[in-house]
Design a protein around this motif. Structure first.
Motif, PDB file in Angstrom:
ATOM      1  N   ALA A 377      -3.390 -16.428 -50.295  1.00  0.00           N
ATOM      2  CA  ALA A 377      -4.871 -16.227 -50.951  1.00  0.00           C
ATOM      3  C   ALA A 377      -5.802 -15.630 -50.029  1.00  0.00           C
ATOM      4  CB  ALA A 377      -5.261 -17.629 -51.522  1.00  0.00           C
ATOM      5  N   ASP A 378      -6.561 -15.086 -50.620  1.00  0.00           N
ATOM      6  CA  ASP A 378      -7.794 -14.447 -50.065  1.00  0.00           C
ATOM      7  C   ASP A 378      -8.908 -15.414 -49.855  1.00  0.00           C
ATOM      8  OD1 ASP A 378      -9.027 -14.356 -52.388  1.00  0.00           O
ATOM      9  OD2 ASP A 378      -9.723 -12.366 -52.343  1.00  0.00           O
ATOM     10  N   LYS A 379     -10.099 -15.119 -49.303  1.00  0.00           N
ATOM     11  CA  LYS A 379     -11.189 -15.987 -49.256  1.00  0.00           C
ATOM     12  C   LYS A 379     -11.669 -16.506 -50.537  1.00  0.00           C
ATOM     13  CE  LYS A 379     -14.294 -15.412 -45.967  1.00  0.00           C
ATOM     14  NZ  LYS A 379     -15.426 -14.847 -45.069  1.00  0.00           N
ATOM     15  N   GLN A 380     -11.379 -16.010 -51.531  1.00  0.00           N
ATOM     16  CA  GLN A 380     -12.029 -16.350 -52.822  1.00  0.00           C
ATOM     17  C   GLN A 380     -10.952 -17.305 -53.651  1.00  0.00           C
ATOM     18  OE1 GLN A 380     -12.641 -12.996 -52.293  1.00  0.00           O
ATOM     19  NE2 GLN A 380     -14.639 -13.876 -51.280  1.00  0.00           N
ATOM     20  N   GLY A 381      -9.626 -17.333 -52.904  1.00  0.00           N
ATOM     21  CA  GLY A 381      -8.834 -18.091 -53.650  1.00  0.00           C
ATOM     22  C   GLY A 381      -7.848 -17.234 -54.413  1.00  0.00           C
ATOM     23  N   GLN A 382      -8.137 -15.904 -54.280  1.00  0.00           N
ATOM     24  CA  GLN A 382      -6.953 -15.216 -55.204  1.00  0.00           C
ATOM     25  C   GLN A 382      -5.880 -15.036 -54.493  1.00  0.00           C
ATOM     26  OE1 GLN A 382      -9.610 -11.795 -57.398  1.00  0.00           O
ATOM     27  NE2 GLN A 382     -10.351 -11.907 -55.281  1.00  0.00           N
ATOM     28  N   LYS A 605     -10.367  -6.851 -55.592  1.00  0.00           N
ATOM     29  CA  LYS A 605     -10.615  -6.492 -54.291  1.00  0.00           C
ATOM     30  C   LYS A 605     -10.455  -7.585 -53.695  1.00  0.00           C
ATOM     31  CE  LYS A 605     -13.867  -3.905 -52.681  1.00  0.00           C
ATOM     32  NZ  LYS A 605     -14.883  -3.229 -52.492  1.00  0.00           N
ATOM     33  N   TYR A 606      -9.433  -7.806 -52.805  1.00  0.00           N
ATOM     34  CA  TYR A 606      -9.237  -8.927 -51.834  1.00  0.00           C
ATOM     35  C   TYR A 606      -9.952  -9.156 -50.518  1.00  0.00           C
ATOM     36  CZ  TYR A 606      -5.189  -8.896 -55.122  1.00  0.00           C
ATOM     37  OH  TYR A 606      -4.343  -9.009 -56.184  1.00  0.00           O
ATOM     38  N   VAL A 607     -10.373 -10.272 -50.264  1.00  0.00           N
ATOM     39  CA  VAL A 607     -11.193 -10.234 -48.725  1.00  0.00           C
ATOM     40  C   VAL A 607     -10.479 -11.127 -47.948  1.00  0.00           C
ATOM     41  CG1 VAL A 607     -13.136 -10.673 -47.651  1.00  0.00           C
ATOM     42  CG2 VAL A 607     -13.467  -9.736 -49.769  1.00  0.00           C
ATOM     43  N   ILE A 608      -9.754 -10.722 -46.807  1.00  0.00           N
ATOM     44  CA  ILE A 608      -9.098 -11.414 -45.752  1.00  0.00           C
ATOM     45  C   ILE A 608      -9.914 -11.837 -44.544  1.00  0.00           C
ATOM     46  CG2 ILE A 608      -6.974 -11.557 -44.916  1.00  0.00           C
ATOM     47  CD1 ILE A 608      -6.743 -11.117 -47.619  1.00  0.00           C
ATOM     48  N   GLY A 609      -9.996 -13.074 -44.171  1.00  0.00           N
ATOM     49  CA  GLY A 609     -10.928 -13.525 -42.954  1.00  0.00           C
ATOM     50  C   GLY A 609     -10.124 -12.930 -41.900  1.00  0.00           C
ATOM     51  N   ASN A 610     -10.734 -13.675 -40.755  1.00  0.00           N
ATOM     52  CA  ASN A 610     -10.255 -13.399 -39.464  1.00  0.00           C
ATOM     53  C   ASN A 610      -8.937 -14.059 -39.033  1.00  0.00           C
ATOM     54  OD1 ASN A 610     -12.337 -11.785 -38.702  1.00  0.00           O
ATOM     55  ND2 ASN A 610     -13.589 -13.544 -38.074  1.00  0.00           N
ATOM     56  N   GLU A 611      -8.019 -14.550 -40.088  1.00  0.00           N
ATOM     57  CA  GLU A 611      -6.970 -15.117 -39.689  1.00  0.00           C
ATOM     58  C   GLU A 611      -5.820 -14.031 -39.592  1.00  0.00           C
ATOM     59  OE1 GLU A 611      -7.274 -15.106 -44.182  1.00  0.00           O
ATOM     60  OE2 GLU A 611      -8.567 -15.592 -42.495  1.00  0.00           O
TER      61      GLU A 611
END
Length: 792
Positions: A377-382, A605-611
């Motif tokens: 999942a991305d930062k928004q849980g998607q 739009k998916y937002v992926i953090g620094n992981e």
């Protein structure tokens, strides 16, 4: 009584050539110009420094009137033959587009007629046979097909000159004259192609001025697609029109003026009552000038077609740096082939435009792609759709925050190492990307932002405060903003004279858009130290430099069907999404975060953090070569080929080097031919940790000789004690020259003015130091001996 063979070239001009021209009826005040410099000299970048190449200068240019050059004369001293300057004169005539070429050594003239109308192409003339202005003007008119008094009056009408010293550059005058001549002969669709930063608006003003003053065209409409451009045009280049000029506003059609400036949007609309241009009769304007004619309006009602078709009886002049040629859109079909083209390469060669270097940075995820793990999942849980994401997706359908931070880091590193206050434009995929890039840059530059919060600004079409800073960004006198993150807003129409870094984190496939973006950095501003610029490319956009279409002649690729009349409308280029227009236009409301999906919904739009980490796979610097193309091979390989093309062997190079009165002059000659010695020195010094002289760089890279540093060469000379024959003061000067060479190189040593500076001024005054050698000739002889010892 002087002997002619002993006179200098300048004396030959004064005593023989000028009197002969004047006697033939040429006015020495208004028609004869001597030593006419018409290029600025190509800018040669040396690391962080620069120099200018040789300027082109004609000994004489003869004019019927200031706007109409007719002849070039190349003078030589009397030791040369009368025709010795002919080939040089012809090269100048090619650039200045004059038909009559002369060479002289003071004994007479060789006359070359390029019109083909004279009985002979070349003939010898005595000093008393030089042709009159009337003779050459008659031949010129016959050559150009100017058969009527009206056409001759149009062509000979002078350009505007207020006495300030600003007159058209040679290529602008060529463009003006070609356009005026085409109109005088009845051509009604005209295209001018001039690279960004070469003064299209000023050229347009001079064209309109001459047509207006000659009464060839009485009512003129100038169309642009940005309000700021119309206002700048009105208050700057077009200001001399004064009370004869007005700006068309919506719902206002005052017919009492002669020069009209307008936005496309101000004279068009979907509702009939908004179509203010229809308040003018179709034959009201007899000239329509279309700025940036590759673009047109962004409105869906094809504003281009409406306006141009309505005023179809007028002459239409299209101005562009990037003529648009796709299967659907053709400038060339509408306007015809350009009457004149002046390319980016020509502008750089002449020294009127800034050269560039490209820093290409490849990121691992861009090259290899990225795939989410199952159920990630991305930062928004998607939950992220399971597929491979690559460069096409990044910052559009998927965001890798670590990637944004890496780009910001590389930009910050570059500015910190060069100039933290160098004006920089970062082109992003969309507004959302531009905002995230702004945040990343702010976090990496806390001290600069603390000094002034406007150090970094997002300047996009959706945000008033950022747009309000656009004028400050392009104002050379305004320090802030320094870094502008943007999407489409700053692609065109931004006269950023001091922009030193263009960052491409936007995937660009349109050649038109690419040219416009590169044009943001091509202007020169000597007062603020802007002579060249860098392009930092993260998305392979600069691969377009290798496309022949980048700086070549426009090629028409669209053949319309029977009865079709293609014009340059609003369609985007093949493969491109809808483009956004610029300042305060309705089209800017459509600049979105990444395009719209079906039924107006934004794509996921998916937002992926620094992981998810990213890294730089490759980084290289490419330089602008003498052929106008990027040098893609290593600098060492390029230098080896370039030097060996000039010198067959090491012996040939050493012979030329040792014969050179000034080594620096030979270095500058090689650099003007495209040898990148400054960049090579940086590369070699970085690898070996030592500073080498150009002599050693060339011998090492081109001929595999072991290099010595400047300090090592200076030390070797000092060990030899070769200055024993000189007195104490002279030896002290020579020792100081060796130290200066070790520190700063041969250029400073060869400049006699160095004797006025420390440490020389502590030894004695410049005349005293020269006197210690016995005089200037003896000092220069000692300097020559020092150089021979350095390079022996």
């Amino acid at each position: 009584m002087h002997v002619k063979s002993t006179l200098s070239e300048r004396d030959i001009c004064t005593k023989y050539i000028t009197p002969a021209i004047s006697k033939a009826g040429w006015d020495i005040q208004t028609q004869i110009r001597e030593e006419v410099t018409f290029t600025a000299g190509r800018i040669i970048v040396r690391g962080k420094l620069h120099s200018r190449g040789t300027k082109k200068r004609a000994d004489y240019v003869l004019y019927l009137k200031p706007n109409l050059p007719l002849a070039v004369i190349e003078a030589k001293d009397n030791k040369h033959s009368v025709g010795a300057g002919m080939q040089q004169a012809q090269s100048y005539a090619d650039a200045l587009e004059v038909p009559f070429v002369f060479s002289s050594n003071g004994d007479g003239f060789v006359f070359h007629d390029r019109t083909g109308l004279a009985p002979q192409v070349e003939q010898n003339l005595t000093l008393d046979q030089f042709p009159s202005p009337e003779t050459l003007w008659q031949l010129y008119c016959e050559w150009k097909g100017l058969s009527t008094p009206e056409s001759q009056k149009t062509v000979s009408t002078p350009y505007f000159d207020d006495g300030s010293g600003k007159t058209p550059r040679y290529y602008q005058l060529n463009a003006i004259n070609r356009t005026i001549e085409a109109i005088a002969k009845g051509q009604d669709r005209i295209l001018l192609v001039m690279a960004t930063g070469t003064g299209k608006t000023y050229t347009a003003f001079q064209i309109i001025w001459r047509l207006w003053k000659s009464k060839t065209k009485k009512r003129i409409l100038f169309l642009a697609d940005r309000n700021i451009l119309v206002d700048q045009t009105r208050t700057n280049d077009f200001k001399p029109f004064g009370a004869a000029m007005t700006k068309i506003e919506k719902r206002q059609a005052n017919k009492a003026f002669e020069i009209y400036l307008s936005l496309y949007q101000a004279v068009t609309g979907t509702e009939e009552e908004k179509n203010i241009y229809k308040q003018f009769s179709p034959d009201f304007f007899d000239l329509v000038v279309i700025d940036e004619c590759h673009r047109g309006s962004a409105a869906e009602d094809s504003a281009w077609r409406d306006i141009l078709d309505y005023f179809s009886g007028a002459t239409h002049i299209g101005l562009t740096a990037t003529p648009k040629e796709t299967k659907d859109v053709s400038n060339l079909k509408y306007f015809g082939d350009p009457v004149y083209s002046y390319s980016l390469k020509q502008g750089i060669d002449d020294g009127f435009l800034a050269p560039y270097k490209v820093i290409r940075i490849d990121i691992d995820k861009d090259l290899q792609g990225w795939r989410p793990s199952k159920g990630q999942a991305d930062k928004q849980g998607q939950v992220i759709e399971d597929r491979i994401y690559n460069q096409k997706d990044f910052d559009k359908s998927l965001v890798l925050e670590s990637r944004t931070e890496l780009v910001a880091q590389k930009v910050t590193e570059y500015l910190t190492a060069t100039d933290p206050f160098a004006k920089t434009i970062v082109f992003c995929e969309n507004i959302d990307h531009a905002e995230r890039m702004r945040q990343a840059l702010v976090n990496l530059n806390p001290e600069r932002v603390k000094e002034n919060r406007k150090y970094i600004m997002r300047i996009t079409g959706d945000e008033a405060e950022g747009k309000a800073e656009l004028d400050n960004f392009i104002d050379p006198a305004s320090r802030y903003p320094v870094i502008a993150t943007t999407s489409k807003l700053m692609t065109t129409g931004v006269d950023a004279q001091t922009c030193k870094l263009v960052v491409l984190d936007q995937r660009i496939q349109s050649m038109t858009e690419f040219k416009q973006i590169i044009g943001r950095g091509t202007r020169i501003n000597e007062d603020y130290g802007k002579f060249w610029f860098a392009i930092m490319d993260f998305k392979k956009a600069t691969e377009l430099f290798a496309d022949p279409a980048f700086d070549g002649d426009p090629v028409q690729i669209y053949a319309p069907g029977e009865g079709q009349t293609p014009v340059p409308p609003d369609e985007e280029e093949a493969g491109q999404g809808p483009g956004a227009s610029d300042t305060d236009l309705p089209s800017f409301e459509h600049e979105t975060d990444g395009g719209e999906g079906e039924e107006g919904e934004k794509p996921i739009k998916y937002v992926i953090g620094n992981e998810v980490t990213v890294s730089v796979v490759a980084e290289r610097v490419q330089y602008y070569g003498p052929d106008g193309k990027l040098i893609t091979e290593s600098l060492k390989d390029y230098t080896r080929k370039a030097v060996r093309k000039e010198f067959a062997s090491l012996s040939d190079f050493l012979l030329r080097w040792n014969k050179a009165d000034k080594k620096q002059a030979l270095i500058e000659e090689l650099e003007s031919q495209g040898l990148l010695l400054g960049a090579l020195a940086d590369e070699v010094s970085k690898k070996q940790g030592k500073v080498f002289d150009p002599f050693d760089l060339i011998c090492h890279v081109a001929f595999d000789q072991p290099p010595l540093t400047r300090a090592e060469r200076a030390a070797q000379v000092k060990k030899k004690d070769v200055f024993a024959k000189y007195g104490d003061k002279a030896r002290a000067v020579l020792d100081a020259l060796l130290d200066k060479y070790a520190d700063a190189g041969i250029e400073s040593v060869e400049d006699i003015q160095i004797l006025r500076l420390d440490p020389f001024s502590q030894i004695g005054t410049a005349p005293e130091l020269i006197g210690a050698f016995g005089g200037k000739a003896e000092y220069l002889s000692a300097l020559q001996m020092l150089e021979n010892e350095l390079y022996g």
